[in-house]
Structures are given as C-alpha cells and as structure tokens.
Motif scaffolding. Structure first.
Motif, PDB file in Angstrom:
ATOM      1  N   THR A  90      38.935  46.295  38.412  1.00 11.11           N
ATOM      2  CA  THR A  90      39.896  45.423  39.136  1.00 11.11           C
ATOM      3  C   THR A  90      41.137  45.774  38.367  1.00 11.11           C
ATOM      4  O   THR A  90      41.228  45.742  37.324  1.00 11.11           O
ATOM      5  CB  THR A  90      39.479  44.068  38.906  1.00 11.11           C
ATOM      6  OG1 THR A  90      38.205  43.522  39.223  1.00 11.11           O
ATOM      7  CG2 THR A  90      40.542  42.900  39.680  1.00 11.11           C
ATOM      8  N   ASP A  91      42.050  45.958  39.325  1.00  8.40           N
ATOM      9  CA  ASP A  91      43.551  46.302  39.067  1.00  8.40           C
ATOM     10  C   ASP A  91      44.255  44.984  38.800  1.00  8.40           C
ATOM     11  O   ASP A  91      43.790  43.799  38.931  1.00  8.40           O
ATOM     12  CB  ASP A  91      44.155  47.063  39.963  1.00  8.40           C
ATOM     13  CG  ASP A  91      44.659  46.446  41.499  1.00  8.40           C
ATOM     14  OD1 ASP A  91      44.487  45.197  41.522  1.00  8.40           O
ATOM     15  OD2 ASP A  91      44.840  47.352  42.111  1.00  8.40           O
ATOM     16  N   ARG A  97      42.973  43.718  43.256  1.00 10.27           N
ATOM     17  CA  ARG A  97      42.546  44.781  44.034  1.00 10.27           C
ATOM     18  C   ARG A  97      41.187  45.387  43.202  1.00 10.27           C
ATOM     19  O   ARG A  97      40.981  45.496  42.249  1.00 10.27           O
ATOM     20  CB  ARG A  97      43.222  45.859  44.692  1.00 10.27           C
ATOM     21  CG  ARG A  97      44.371  44.949  45.529  1.00 10.27           C
ATOM     22  CD  ARG A  97      45.210  46.136  46.219  1.00 10.27           C
ATOM     23  NE  ARG A  97      46.037  46.931  45.297  1.00 10.27           N
ATOM     24  CZ  ARG A  97      47.268  46.873  44.781  1.00 10.27           C
ATOM     25  NH1 ARG A  97      47.812  45.541  45.563  1.00 10.27           N
ATOM     26  NH2 ARG A  97      47.902  47.262  43.990  1.00 10.27           N
ATOM     27  N   ARG A  98      40.234  46.070  44.080  1.00 17.42           N
ATOM     28  CA  ARG A  98      39.004  46.594  43.648  1.00 17.42           C
ATOM     29  C   ARG A  98      38.952  48.090  43.846  1.00 17.42           C
ATOM     30  O   ARG A  98      38.438  48.571  44.718  1.00 17.42           O
ATOM     31  CB  ARG A  98      37.633  46.099  44.113  1.00 17.42           C
ATOM     32  CG  ARG A  98      37.516  44.792  44.023  1.00 17.42           C
ATOM     33  CD  ARG A  98      36.948  44.313  42.606  1.00 17.42           C
ATOM     34  NE  ARG A  98      35.853  44.552  42.439  1.00 17.42           N
ATOM     35  CZ  ARG A  98      35.159  44.343  41.074  1.00 17.42           C
ATOM     36  NH1 ARG A  98      35.654  43.852  40.315  1.00 17.42           N
ATOM     37  NH2 ARG A  98      33.915  44.871  40.906  1.00 17.42           N
TER      38      ARG A  98
END
Length: 715
Positions: A109-110, A114-115
């Motif tokens: 995950t950022d 987001r993934r």
C-alpha cells in the motif's frame, strides 16, 4: 527499483523487440511506484518491529500475542527485503478497465492508500491465475515476468480479446509456464508462483471445509498445488489462522522437505509446520522398516491403534478394598467408594498421566474433609505424602506410564496383547512378539503416537510440582521481604502496607525464573492438515493425523498409481474408512513436467499392473529419446552431461554405491518420489522388484526427469 538500476528490465539481445518503450514504459513507471512503496513499507515495518521488541513482554496471553506479532513482522520484513521488485509476478488488464492491476507475492500500500501490488491470494487477483481463453474471467490480457537476479529477463503476454493485442509484444508460441519448464533444476523446488495454471489455481482456492483430495499423476503439479494451497488458506480463511491452530504440512521424506523448504517462505508464509510422519514421534528418526510384511500388515490396520485404549484402561482401576490412612494427628478411613469418587475427578479426555494429579488432589480433599484435627491443609498434605501405604496403593491403582513401555509390553507379553486386541488369532499374537520389545520400526510409530496422546507426558506432574514448589518458594521469600519492609516503616501505613495485598504480591513473582517446557510444535491441534504423497499412508498412520486435526479439514494429495503397496479402493472409500467425511475430489490430468518421449516408455510400465492408472497427458516434447545402455557407461554419460550443461541437477536411481556430488544425487526410487531432475539415470530398473511395488518404483523413477532419461543395465 534501487539506486543501482535505471531499469527493471534486463532483456537479452534476442528479445530486443520486447524492449520497445511502447511495450514496457508503463511497467517502468509502475515499478518506480512499487519501489517507493516497498522502501516505505520496509522502514515502517522496521520501526514497528523495534517498538514491539522494546515494549514490555508481559505475561501469559499478552506475552504470547507479543511474540506472535514479532514473528509476523519479522517474517514479512524478511520477505520484502529478500525479493525487492521481484515481488511482482505480472499484471492483468480488464476488458472494461485499461488500468493494469499488478499481482505480487505480497500486497503493498502506498502513502495515498492505493495498492500498487495486490497479494496473489486476494480475490481480486484470482483472474491472473484462473483466466483461460475458454473463460477469460473479464480479462483482456495478462503479462507474466521472468525475474533473474532481481531484474526481468523475459516476459510473456497472453491476450483474451481482440482489443487486448494493442500494446503487447508479438505473442510467444508457448505460455510463461510452458517456457519455464525448460529451466534447469536446482537442489530446491523452483519458484513457480507466477506460472500457476487455471486448473491448479481452482484447487488452490477451494474451500477448507472437509477433505479435498487432489489426485494427479506425475508432473501434474500436485506438490505445487499443496504448498500454494497451504499459503492461500492461511491468508484467506480466518478459521485457519495461527491463533486457531494453523496449518500442518506433511511430506513423504526428508529429501522432499529439503527440496520444498524455500517455497512457503517465498509465498510470504513462515508459520506452516512441515514434517514427515516419522517426525511426529520421538522414536521415528531411528525406526527401521518392518521386515516381515505380515507384521507390517497387522500393525497398519486402524484396529491396532484401538488396542491402546484397553491397554491404558488396564492400569486405571480403583482399589476394591478400603484402607486406613495414618496422619500425625489421627487415622482416616478411605473406602472403596472414596477411591471410585476420586477416580471420577478428571474430565473426560484427560490424558492418563495428567489425570493422575487430579485424582491425587481429589483424594487429598476427601481425606482433609474427613480429618478432625485442627491443622492447616498444608501440614496435612505433607503428612499424607509420608504415608507409604497410601502412596504405594495409589501408584498401583493409577501408575505413571511411559508410552514406549506400554507399546513394548504389547510385543513382549502375549496375554496382555490378547487382552487388548482380542480380534487377533493366536498365530497373529505369536507373530507380533519379538525379543527386543523396543526395537522400534516404522510400523510401531502410530501405536507409539496413540499411546503418547492417550497417556500424556509422564514428566508433566513432576514439572508441575517443581513449578509449584518454585512459585511457593518465591512467594515465601517475597512475603518475608514485605514483612521486613513493613517492620522498617515508621508508621506501618501507606504504600509499604499495600504490599500485603495478595494480588500485588502475585504480580511481584518473576515467572521467567520458573521451570518451563518447550512446546511440541507438532502435537496440534491444527486447523488444517495438508498431506502429500497420501497414497502411501496406512490406516494406522492416518490416525496420527486425525488426532491432530479435530476439524477434519484436510488437503489430501496423491496418485493411486504411485502407491507402492497398491491402492485398489477409491479415495472416497479409503478416506471414509479411516474416519474422514465430506470428501471432495479434484483431478489433475495434464503432465507439465515429463516430456512425451519419456511418458511413452513409462506408461506401459504402470499399465501392466494397474490398467486403470491415472496416467497424465504430457503437453510438451523434449526432443530427446530415452537412451538405453550399459551401466559401465555411467561415468562417461554423467561427465558428458555436466560438460554440456553448466547448471541443472541429475540423479542416479538404483545404484547405492554411487556417491552424491554437488550436481548429481543418488537416491532410491522411494526417496526420489516427489522430486524432479534434469537428467535421470536408472540403474537396472528390473531389479527394483516384482509386482505392483516394483512397477510403481520403476514408474516413479522414470517420471522424475524433466529433460532426459537414461536406462542402464549391468548385464
């Protein structure tokens, strides 16, 4: 991506077309995002791990939870540091969404939530493995990478719709999986997560309730499925998590476990317990093979395991006569009814040796209730422990028993065996007797295991008493310290006086100094058990596994045609007989490993004894015919192969005198089961034996080869 590389791609000149920026620019941008997220995740995990290690350990459940969290964080950190960018397996593009989804061994995950990388076990990742041209599962295309030393050395595109051709390299004739089959073997199982096929993925993701049988011939990927299924279930099924018992993976022998040892950690799972059946019992390591087939047959039956219960019950008899118990103050009458009441104290299912302490405590309670003198319970207990007649009577009525002694008595006292196994004929009882009662064989292990499960640890009560004595000594010392502090306090009030509170004194005891016992990690209970090469298990051996999995949640992997002692039943019949229900069957019929040329010679070998064998269909040809020759050529054949192949592993099967080297193994057919090699050389395969056992050994040995098979004879 790391500072050393400007690109994640390192494509050879022959693949220059695939290096076109139009084809890989999107990947390059996304790998930069993955690298950033990876760096951040490693930093965060390192900080969390440091914080956990600095935090107070606590006691009991709190300490266990802390240790589990440290283990979990350490395992994930190790995986992230180990793989780097090659965590990424590939990406897929939906027919209705042009944005690629990248699939990895682990999810990332950022900072924006987001993934950039989806865990391969997540439901959203399923089409990456399961999509086919017949069922594209909503995909337009799929790309898989081949990583070499942390950089992409090749990739493959698969297109499922006419729109999917845009932005892809010319499609290869072979998929990523088929191409990977040509890779050299190594001493450990190759990384195959990125090439899981749809039929295998469907089995990996099947539910965990009941028993799932994965039946498949050589080269169908049964072991791949078994290992990936273990990792998938731990991720996806909350009923199987480590807090609930976790997963046990059982393999056929130690060379197999060494071969697959790296697979589960590479999938992000380090908590799966792996073992062989021998490992479940302390005597397993040194146990010999039973030389008498009739004795082996008798011991392999589930009924033989059932003899353990009456064998233990024989030693659980309350005295039929009452007795006078003498203390320092008065005598107390202990009636047969009192003995019977004490013997009923343990909860059903309590192991024999552990129940002994509960019975003794109940006896002491009964005697204390009958005792008239005004004396403390502790003094009374000490007095009763000095009554030799009471102790002798108790020890005879409910003795401490070692599992080895119990099973050894079955093989050395015919009357005892007849009592415990009345279905045996006089000749069978006689055949099971032996001079050295504890000369253990593999066939004895299920009985030893059942005896240990039923008896419990004979040292448990001694350890309990030592622990209680150490606790009492610590508390006594603490009480003395408290008394001294209060006596030194001027007014005897305030904080010092609070030290008299029992709960506070209890917290002051240092349990880290108390005697502890290392847990038996293979004792169970486990939430799920995966068994590979399950066709070889006897009914008695199945009882060892059922005892460790009360939920009856199993993945059973095997091939009836590879059972050395025959397998005439169906899987359903076999498993229902040993005690499993809710049985589902999945069949693998495509041989991804063995070239057609080798299978053409191997198939008649097994069909000669098992006409209905599930012989899989090979989907690739190796271009090399099976070579037949003289055993005197072994040295030159291996020398020429090693000179022509800088990498890869060969195996000589059937020559005990041949010494294993760094690149050439020497194994029996039985120990080669479950393994694979680039080159296999069979020495005198007709000498492997006759009947089903000999044919199965030849069939198994022949189908270990991924490239070339050589058959040599000494005549």
């Amino acid at each position: 991506m790391g500072p050393l590389f400007t690109s994640a791609f390192d494509l050879p000149d022959r693949l220059s077309a695939k290096a076109d920026p139009k084809l890989i620019a999107g990947d390059e941008r996304h790998f930069a995002a993955i690298a950033e997220s990876l760096e951040r995740s490693i930093a965060e995990l390192s900080d969390r791990l440091d914080a956990e290690r600095r935090a107070p350990g606590g006691q009991g459940r709190q300490a266990l939870d802390r240790d589990l969290e440290v283990h979990r964080l350490t395992a994930r950190l190790r995986a992230l540091r180990r793989f780097g960018l090659d965590l990424c397996l590939g990406h897929m593009v939906g027919a209705d969404d042009p944005e690629p989804l990248y699939i990895g061994r682990l999810g990332l995950t950022d900072s924006a939530g987001r993934r950039p990388l989806l865990d391969w076990r997540s439901p959203a990742a399923e089409p990456f493995f399961g999509a086919t041209h017949a069922n594209p599962m909503g995909l337009a295309s799929r790309r898989r990478y081949r990583w070499t030393r942390g950089r992409i050395s090749d990739y493959w595109d698969e297109v499922f719709t006419s729109d999917g051709f845009e932005g892809h390299a010319a499609l290869d004739d072979q998929s990523a999986f088929i191409a990977s089959l040509g890779g050299d073997r190594s001493p450990r199982m190759r990384d195959v997560l990125g090439t899981i096929q749809a039929d295998q993925d469907a089995i990996i993701r099947a539910g965990s309730r009941g028993a799932l049988v994965v039946d498949g011939g050589p080269g169908t990927g049964k072991t791949v499925v078994a290992l990936h299924r273990a990792a998938y279930l731990l991720y996806s099924d909350p009923r199987l998590g480590h807090h609930r018992g976790g997963v046990l993976f059982v393999g056929p022998h130690q060379p197999y476990l060494a071969y697959v040892a790296d697979v589960l950690p590479s999938l992000g799972e380090e908590g799966v317990q792996t073992c062989t059946l021998r490992d479940l019992v302390a005597e397993g390591a040194a146990a010999a093979v039973e030389t008498d087939p009739d004795v082996a047959r008798l011991k392999s039956a589930a009924d033989m395991v059932k003899a353990i219960e009456p064998a233990v019950r024989f030693y659980e008899n309350p005295p039929a006569k009452g007795m006078t118990v003498t203390t320092h103050w008065s005598d107390v009458w202990l009636s047969p009814e009192d003995w019977a009441e004490a013997f009923e104290a343990p909860e059903p299912g309590t192991p024999h040796n552990e129940a002994r302490d509960q019975i003794w405590e109940e006896l002491l309670t009964i005697l204390a209730d009958r005792h008239d003198a005004d004396v403390s319970a502790e003094l009374l207990r000490r007095s009763l422990l000095q009554d030799r007649e009471l102790l002798t009577t108790f020890n005879r009525a409910w003795p401490l028993i070692e599992a080895a002694d119990l099973v050894g008595d079955l093989w050395s006292v015919p009357a005892y065996l007849r009592l415990c196994a009345p279905w045996l004929s006089p000749d069978e009882v006689r055949r099971l007797q032996r001079a050295d009662a504890q000369a253990w064989t593999v066939s004895d292990l299920p009985l030893l295991d059942a005896a240990r499960q039923r008896l419990g640890d004979p040292e448990a009560s001694r350890r309990t008493r030592r622990r209680e004595a150490a606790l009492a000594a610590q508390r006594e010392r603490m009480a003395q310290v408290v008394d001294d502090l209060i006596e030194a306090d001027d007014d005897g009030e305030g904080l010092v006086t609070q030290l008299r509170r029992e709960d506070l004194q209890r917290n002051l005891v240092d349990e880290s100094e108390l005697p502890t016992l290392d847990p038996d990690l293979l004792a169970g209970p486990f939430a799920h058990v995966v068994v590979d090469e399950a066709q070889e298990l006897t009914d008695a051996q199945w009882q060892m596994l059922l005892a460790r999995c009360p939920s009856r949640s199993f993945t059973v992997v095997g091939d009836r045609a590879q059972a050395r002692h025959g397998f005439t039943e169906s899987w359903q019949e076999r498993l229902e007989r040993v005690g499993l229900d809710r049985i589902d069957l999945a069949t693998l019929s495509v041989n991804y490993r063995t070239p057609k040329e080798i299978m053409a010679e191997a198939e008649p070998v097994i069909r000669a004894v098992l006409p209905d064998a599930n012989v899989p269909t090979s989907i690739r040809g190796g271009g090399l015919p099976v070579v037949h020759g003289s055993a005197s050529d072994l040295g030159s054949i291996l020398g020429a192969w090693q000179a022509a192949h800088a990498e890869g592993i060969a195996c000589v099967i059937g020559d005990p005198a041949f010494q294993t080297t760094s690149r050439v193994r020497s194994l029996t057919p039985e120990l080669a089961k479950g393994l694979e090699f680039d080159l296999v050389v069979l020495i005198d395969p007709q000498a492997f034996g006759e009947g089903v056992e000999g044919a199965v050994d030849r069939y198994v040995a022949m189908t270990r080869a991924t490239r070339q098979l050589v058959v040599l004879t000494t005549s």
